[in-house]
Write an enzyme that holds these catalytic residues in place. Sequence first.
Site, mmCIF file in Angstrom:
data_model
loop_
_atom_site.group_PDB
_atom_site.id
_atom_site.type_symbol
_atom_site.label_atom_id
_atom_site.label_comp_id
_atom_site.label_asym_id
_atom_site.label_seq_id
_atom_site.Cartn_x
_atom_site.Cartn_y
_atom_site.Cartn_z
ATOM 1 N N ASP A 66 38.883 36.946 59.138
ATOM 2 C CA ASP A 66 38.679 38.147 59.947
ATOM 3 C C ASP A 66 39.182 37.955 61.371
ATOM 4 O OD1 ASP A 66 36.710 36.305 60.637
ATOM 5 O OD2 ASP A 66 35.067 37.464 59.805
ATOM 6 N N ASP A 135 22.487 38.809 59.375
ATOM 7 C CA ASP A 135 22.295 40.079 58.669
ATOM 8 C C ASP A 135 22.879 40.049 57.260
ATOM 9 O OD1 ASP A 135 25.030 40.196 59.077
ATOM 10 O OD2 ASP A 135 25.023 42.087 60.185
ATOM 11 N N HIS A 137 26.017 39.204 56.384
ATOM 12 C CA HIS A 137 27.447 39.476 56.212
ATOM 13 C C HIS A 137 28.215 38.215 55.817
ATOM 14 C CE1 HIS A 137 28.317 38.725 60.797
ATOM 15 N NE2 HIS A 137 28.507 37.612 60.121
ATOM 16 N N GLU A 142 29.760 43.864 56.898
ATOM 17 C CA GLU A 142 28.386 44.130 57.298
ATOM 18 C C GLU A 142 27.633 44.809 56.145
ATOM 19 O OE1 GLU A 142 27.559 42.572 59.730
ATOM 20 O OE2 GLU A 142 28.598 43.002 61.608
#
Length: 259
Positions: A66, A135, A137, A142
């Site tokens: 990413d 979270d 991811h 996400e």
Amino acid sequence: MAEVIILPSPTAAGSLVADEIVRLVQRRPDAVLGLATGSTPLPVYKALVPRLQGVDVSQVRGFALDEYVGLPEGDPESYRAVIEREVVRPLGLDPARIQVPKGSLDGIEHAGEDYERALTEAGGVDIQLLGIGTDGHIGFNEPGSSFASLTRVKTLTEQTREDNARFFPSIDDVPVHCITQGLGTIMRARHLVLLAFGAGKADAVAGAVEGAVTASLPGSAVQLHPHATVIVDEAAASSLRFADYYRYAFANKPAWQGL
Ligand code: PGA
């Protein structure tokens, strides 16, 4: 289900994964490595430095997961810069063979498709390193990301921006958007190696490995992959229900299996 390996320290995890990567490169000199950024994969890169002395890495290829969108070219916190600083230079890789999604605003509309094409042309990723966000991811997928998603622009959660603010002067400097390999992209890699260290990751790890397979916890995609290895330290393993079984299975792992 993914294989879960609980080790005493990030250093031990780094050594185990680095050994596997070296075996891969010796077997396949033009291996395609799936590179991750963040703090988690650093022990792997560190362990690779001495192990790659004398190994020909001139053909090794790499694809990052990413990138932030909209950082100025050459920004030291862009993942292009991070990958060069933490992986390419220390390991002596050929920078021309290492790709990072393009996060510049100029051409962002087709950057995802371009990256997918490059991955396909390279024949896919042999071993994909992954961290996991608090979270849940993986990459920057996400919660809510489709399991079929491909490389595309996403909006970072506030949580992720807070988690990554430590790399920037202030949270306001953390980009709002990113471009990330999709869950569908990541699932095409031949071997997934997800690493997580520290108590802050314990809930995300337990959810990913033992919870429901759900887009609400993108890391749970590892449960659908035919060859996924999850390597954690004791703190990150602390919420795992079947931790004793994972320890028992690893202690009795047939030597021929490798990772
Ligand atoms: P970290 O990030 O390795 O810096 O904890 C992991 C991630 O967000 O995927």
